[in-house]
Design a protein around this motif. Structure first.
Motif, PDB file in Angstrom:
ATOM      1  N   THR A  10       0.834  -1.205   0.000  1.00 31.68           N
ATOM      2  CA  THR A  10       0.000   0.000   0.000  1.00 31.68           C
ATOM      3  C   THR A  10       0.865   1.250   0.000  1.00 31.68           C
ATOM      4  N   GLN A  11       1.891   1.253   0.848  1.00 32.48           N
ATOM      5  CA  GLN A  11       2.806   2.403   0.929  1.00 32.48           C
ATOM      6  C   GLN A  11       3.474   2.649  -0.426  1.00 32.48           C
ATOM      7  N   GLU A  12       3.936   1.572  -1.074  1.00 33.33           N
ATOM      8  CA  GLU A  12       4.597   1.705  -2.374  1.00 33.33           C
ATOM      9  C   GLU A  12       3.645   2.250  -3.434  1.00 33.33           C
ATOM     10  N   ARG A  13       2.412   1.752  -3.445  1.00 29.73           N
ATOM     11  CA  ARG A  13       1.443   2.210  -4.441  1.00 29.73           C
ATOM     12  C   ARG A  13       1.082   3.674  -4.221  1.00 29.73           C
ATOM     13  N   MET A  14       0.951   4.083  -2.956  1.00 32.13           N
ATOM     14  CA  MET A  14       0.636   5.487  -2.671  1.00 32.13           C
ATOM     15  C   MET A  14       1.802   6.389  -3.060  1.00 32.13           C
ATOM     16  N   THR A  15       3.025   5.920  -2.839  1.00 32.42           N
ATOM     17  CA  THR A  15       4.207   6.692  -3.238  1.00 32.42           C
ATOM     18  C   THR A  15       4.227   6.874  -4.750  1.00 32.42           C
ATOM     19  N   LYS A  16       3.869   5.823  -5.493  1.00 32.85           N
ATOM     20  CA  LYS A  16       3.815   5.925  -6.956  1.00 32.85           C
ATOM     21  C   LYS A  16       2.766   6.943  -7.385  1.00 32.85           C
ATOM     22  N   SER A  17       1.639   6.997  -6.678  1.00 23.56           N
ATOM     23  CA  SER A  17       0.599   7.986  -6.994  1.00 23.56           C
ATOM     24  C   SER A  17       1.128   9.396  -6.813  1.00 23.56           C
ATOM     25  N   ARG A 130      -7.141   7.024  -2.146  1.00 24.54           N
ATOM     26  CA  ARG A 130      -8.275   6.448  -1.394  1.00 24.54           C
ATOM     27  C   ARG A 130      -8.631   5.060  -1.917  1.00 24.54           C
ATOM     28  N   ASN A 131      -8.518   4.855  -3.232  1.00 24.48           N
ATOM     29  CA  ASN A 131      -8.781   3.524  -3.795  1.00 24.48           C
ATOM     30  C   ASN A 131      -7.753   2.513  -3.293  1.00 24.48           C
ATOM     31  N   ILE A 132      -6.512   2.946  -3.171  1.00 25.88           N
ATOM     32  CA  ILE A 132      -5.466   2.063  -2.645  1.00 25.88           C
ATOM     33  C   ILE A 132      -5.776   1.700  -1.196  1.00 25.88           C
ATOM     34  N   ARG A 133      -6.235   2.699  -0.415  1.00 23.53           N
ATOM     35  CA  ARG A 133      -6.623   2.438   0.985  1.00 23.53           C
ATOM     36  C   ARG A 133      -7.757   1.416   1.033  1.00 23.53           C
ATOM     37  N   ARG A 134      -8.746   1.592   0.157  1.00 25.84           N
ATOM     38  CA  ARG A 134      -9.882   0.654   0.125  1.00 25.84           C
ATOM     39  C   ARG A 134      -9.395  -0.770  -0.177  1.00 25.84           C
ATOM     40  N   ASP A 135      -8.499  -0.903  -1.146  1.00 25.32           N
ATOM     41  CA  ASP A 135      -7.951  -2.226  -1.475  1.00 25.32           C
ATOM     42  C   ASP A 135      -7.247  -2.848  -0.271  1.00 25.32           C
ATOM     43  N   VAL A 158      -6.041  -1.325   9.867  1.00 20.86           N
ATOM     44  CA  VAL A 158      -6.918  -0.357   9.200  1.00 20.86           C
ATOM     45  C   VAL A 158      -6.599   1.052   9.701  1.00 20.86           C
ATOM     46  N   ASP A 159      -6.393   1.189  11.031  1.00 24.04           N
ATOM     47  CA  ASP A 159      -6.040   2.504  11.595  1.00 24.04           C
ATOM     48  C   ASP A 159      -4.696   2.989  11.051  1.00 24.04           C
ATOM     49  N   ASP A 160      -3.723   2.087  10.964  1.00 22.91           N
ATOM     50  CA  ASP A 160      -2.399   2.449  10.442  1.00 22.91           C
ATOM     51  C   ASP A 160      -2.495   2.924   8.993  1.00 22.91           C
ATOM     52  N   ILE A 161      -3.269   2.196   8.193  1.00 22.56           N
ATOM     53  CA  ILE A 161      -3.426   2.568   6.786  1.00 22.56           C
ATOM     54  C   ILE A 161      -4.131   3.922   6.677  1.00 22.56           C
ATOM     55  N   GLN A 162      -5.080   4.193   7.568  1.00 20.19           N
ATOM     56  CA  GLN A 162      -5.758   5.491   7.542  1.00 20.19           C
ATOM     57  C   GLN A 162      -4.760   6.614   7.835  1.00 20.19           C
ATOM     58  N   VAL A 164      -1.509   6.556   7.236  1.00 16.96           N
ATOM     59  CA  VAL A 164      -0.659   6.675   6.047  1.00 16.96           C
ATOM     60  C   VAL A 164      -1.414   7.432   4.948  1.00 16.96           C
ATOM     61  N   THR A 165      -2.687   7.093   4.778  1.00 19.28           N
ATOM     62  CA  THR A 165      -3.515   7.762   3.768  1.00 19.28           C
ATOM     63  C   THR A 165      -3.596   9.257   4.066  1.00 19.28           C
ATOM     64  N   ASP A 166      -3.843   9.600   5.326  1.00 22.42           N
ATOM     65  CA  ASP A 166      -3.932  11.016   5.717  1.00 22.42           C
ATOM     66  C   ASP A 166      -2.627  11.746   5.402  1.00 22.42           C
ATOM     67  N   LYS A 167      -1.496  11.085   5.682  1.00 24.42           N
ATOM     68  CA  LYS A 167      -0.188  11.696   5.413  1.00 24.42           C
ATOM     69  C   LYS A 167      -0.015  11.969   3.913  1.00 24.42           C
ATOM     70  N   PHE A 168      -0.394  11.012   3.083  1.00 25.17           N
ATOM     71  CA  PHE A 168      -0.261  11.192   1.634  1.00 25.17           C
ATOM     72  C   PHE A 168      -1.214  12.265   1.113  1.00 25.17           C
ATOM     73  N   ILE A 169      -2.417  12.336   1.658  1.00 27.62           N
ATOM     74  CA  ILE A 169      -3.378  13.373   1.247  1.00 27.62           C
ATOM     75  C   ILE A 169      -2.821  14.754   1.597  1.00 27.62           C
TER      76      ILE A 169
END
Length: 186
Positions: A10-17, A130-135, A158-162, A164-169
């Motif tokens: 998930t982290q890698e995919r968000m970094t690519k985004s 957000r789609n990556i987070r959902r996956d 799930v909390d950890d991914i949220q 990470v998602t917040d940080k990327f947003i």
């Protein structure tokens, strides 16, 4: 697959985004010359589309002019035509074997259009994140359902991914704010 694997993926995919957004924002014109705006230009070279940087040297001549020096003289006309026909709104001119590409000053209306484009790119990046987070969350649910992890581990993941998602947003918002400021600066 473990929770750690899902988090890493998930982290890698968000970094690519984020990297994709950075590349897309680099293409947005700001009124100053920037060789990067010609990066996506593909030139017909011996029958196959080739990146401009592969057939010419792209440099800055001054703050408002990009210089394109073809490696082969016969490519000058093709490069000039391709740049003119691109969606960048540039009007190159040949001077000997050098092609000068002046970047016109942006009008206020055009600057506002650019800001809208930047915000649109940012929204696309946020949707991708957000789609990556959902996956990832679906993967955690599947792991819990298959008894590969406990429900508490799933909830923590799930909390950890949220987080990470917040940080990327937030990163996306910062990048957009910088680009918006850059575009609106006269």
């Amino acid at each position: 697959m473990t929770i750690a694997d899902v988090k890493k993926n998930t982290q890698e995919r968000m970094t690519k985004s984020i990297e994709t957004l950075r590349a897309d924002l680099a293409k947005v014109r700001t009124g100053r010359a920037h060789p990067g705006i010609l990066d996506h230009i593909m030139v017909e070279y011996y029958g196959s589309p080739t990146a401009l940087s592969q057939v010419a040297n792209v440099t800055l001549i001054d703050a408002r002019t990009i210089g394109v020096q073809p490696f082969e003289k016969k490519m000058a006309a093709v490069i000039e035509r391709t740049i003119r026909d691109s969606d960048l709104g540039l009007n190159p001119s040949s001077q000997g074997d050098m092609i000068r590409v002046p970047t016109p000053a942006l009008t206020e209306e055009r600057r506002k259009e650019m800001v809208k484009l930047v915000k649109s790119e940012a929204e696309d990046a946020k949707i991708a994140i957000r789609n990556i987070r959902r996956d990832a969350n679906e993967s955690f649910k599947k792991l819990a359902k298959d008894k590969a992890c406990s429900e508490d581990d799933e909830r923590r993941a799930v909390d950890d991914i949220q987080k990470v998602t917040d940080k990327f947003i937030i990163d996306v918002d910062k990048m957009v704010a910088e680009k918006e400021k850059e575009v609106l600066t006269v």
